[in-house]
Design an enzyme around this catalytic site. Structure first.
Site, short mmCIF file in Angstrom:
data_model
loop_
_atom_site.label_atom_id
_atom_site.label_comp_id
_atom_site.label_asym_id
_atom_site.label_seq_id
_atom_site.Cartn_x
_atom_site.Cartn_y
_atom_site.Cartn_z
N LYS A 181 11.65 0.30 1.89
CA LYS A 181 11.35 1.66 1.43
C LYS A 181 9.87 2.01 1.55
O LYS A 181 9.52 3.19 1.70
CB LYS A 181 11.82 1.83 -0.02
CG LYS A 181 13.32 1.73 -0.23
CD LYS A 181 14.07 2.90 0.41
CE LYS A 181 15.55 2.89 0.04
NZ LYS A 181 16.27 4.04 0.62
N GLU B 242 13.36 10.90 -5.54
CA GLU B 242 14.58 10.46 -6.22
C GLU B 242 14.75 8.98 -5.95
O GLU B 242 14.21 8.46 -4.98
CB GLU B 242 15.80 11.25 -5.73
CG GLU B 242 16.49 10.67 -4.52
CD GLU B 242 15.63 10.53 -3.26
OE1 GLU B 242 15.81 9.53 -2.53
OE2 GLU B 242 14.77 11.40 -3.02
N SER C 103 17.08 -5.99 3.92
CA SER C 103 16.33 -4.79 3.59
C SER C 103 15.50 -4.90 2.32
O SER C 103 14.55 -4.15 2.12
CB SER C 103 17.28 -3.60 3.47
OG SER C 103 18.29 -3.86 2.51
#
Length: 392
Positions: free
Chosen positions: A90, A112, A379
């Site tokens: 991210k 968010e 991830s």
């Protein structure tokens, strides 16, 4: 078809801009800014410097022979996004969008988050670029990801609980969009995945494409060939489109996205959009989503907060429709078992989201030729999930 760059806001028939009139000025301004800065060499240079010096790129491509032996599989490699600062892929997107916001003159960032990783990454990126940050998060997700809430607050972000609807990621997106529509003159909405109205899917895919670029180069260097398969978990789809991006034009490489199979295939007990293959509109784009016969969004479930979302990014919808990528699902129990096996055999603790991709290779490994090369995108790391794991 170009699956990474939109043509007239679309990827085939998927994507678009489905937004209320009040949001159109914000989106039009964002499109203009993105069109300008994505071609700016100085923007690219500053983004790449932040990836290297702040996020910690490049990440390794790690072979896991003991895990492969345990599942009677071929050569398996992990793309180690778990080793990035803040613990997941991210941060790539958060740095890109926050840099774009700062150069565009925005003085406030909103975001968010579901699993909390995008919120943590955005909070860290805002601290890095000296920008105030507010993060909308469903109350249910705040409970199961309490550690990430604390991390966001330590980075200076204000975390706003969302108590409407299912109190998860979908509802957090709704609240963030409401905020942005009223404040876009000074506010930038840092969207966490490759979904939403144009230009978000294109921007996020661009910022996450570094994963695939590195993985391709590393695989060629370490094995002398391209992988036979590339596997990634998929909620909205940012880590998957990131690693898929470098291999889309190599048809000999199979691309597999792994959704959240949850508890069962009954409505409300999973988050696998391709169980039903029903297209529709949610949060600004036309894509596949979970809906009832009246077009109402169905509730979802996944043990992993980051996969608990009723729609999928439009680029993945196009990849599926064009049969360039395959999508499957693994359930909660399979993901937990895979997480534990990887930890025991390799000393690597992956996130519950990533564990769905690990579970898929564990399931099919014995059926593959032992000479095959498989890359699984890891991830994120699983520290955030420990408390939840021990409550199960």
């Amino acid at each position: 078809m170009n699956f990474l760059t939109a043509k007239n806001h679309y990827y085939g028939k998927f994507g678009g801009i489905f937004a209320p009139e009040i949001l159109m000025p914000a989106l039009q301004q964002l499109i203009a800014n993105w069109k300008h800065y994505k071609k700016d060499p100085a923007f690219k240079a500053q983004f790449n410097e932040s990836l290297a010096q702040f996020a910690g790129r490049s990440t390794p491509l790690t072979e896991i022979p003991r895990f492969a032996k345990a599942v009677d599989g071929p050569r398996i490699f992990l793309k180690r996004e778990d080793l990035l600062h803040t613990g997941a892929h991210k941060i790539n997107n958060a740095l890109g969008q926050c840099l774009l916001a700062k150069l565009s003159g925005k003085t406030r960032i909103i975001a968010e988050t579901g699993a909390g990783q995008h919120g943590v990454a955005t909070a860290a990126a805002c601290a890095h670029f000296d920008l105030p940050c507010e993060v909308y998060m469903g109350a249910v997700d705040m409970q199961r990801q309490a550690l990430n809430v604390k991390r966001m607050e330590l980075f200076g972000a204000k975390v706003i609980p969302v108590t409407t609807g299912s109190q998860t990621l979908k509802d957090a997106v709704n609240e963030a969009l409401r905020d942005w529509s009223a404040s876009f003159e000074n506010t930038f909405y840092c969207l966490g995945s490759a979904l939403g109205p144009h230009p978000y899917p294109e921007m996020v895919a661009y910022f996450q494409s570094i994963i695939g670029t590195e993985a391709k180069r590393q695989c060629l260097k370490q094995t002398g060939q391209l992988p036979n398969q590339v596997i990634a978990c998929i909620g909205g789809g940012s880590n998957a489109i990131g690693i898929f991006s470098a291999f889309i034009d190599s048809p000999e490489v199979k691309l597999v996205g792994v959704e959240a199979g949850g508890k069962s295939n009954k409505p409300g007990e999973h988050a696998a959009r391709f169980f039903s293959e029903e297209p529709g509109v949610l949060h600004g784009c036309y894509t596949y989503l979970l809906q009832d016969k009246n077009g109402q969004i169905l509730p979802t479930h996944s043990i992993s907060a980051g996969l608990d979302y009723p729609a999928i990014g439009p680029q993945h919808a196009a990849l599926f429709a064009e049969k360039r990528a395959t999508y499957t699902a693994m359930n909660d129990d399979e993901a937990v078992a895979a997480l534990k096996l990887l930890a025991k055999t390799e000393g690597i603790l992956c996130a519950l989201e990533s564990a769905h991709a690990v579970a898929y290779i564990a399931k099919i490994a014995a059926s593959l030729d032992k000479k095959e090369i498989v890359i699984v995108n890891l991830s994120g790391r699983g520290d955030k999930d420990l408390e939840q794991l021990y409550q199960e």
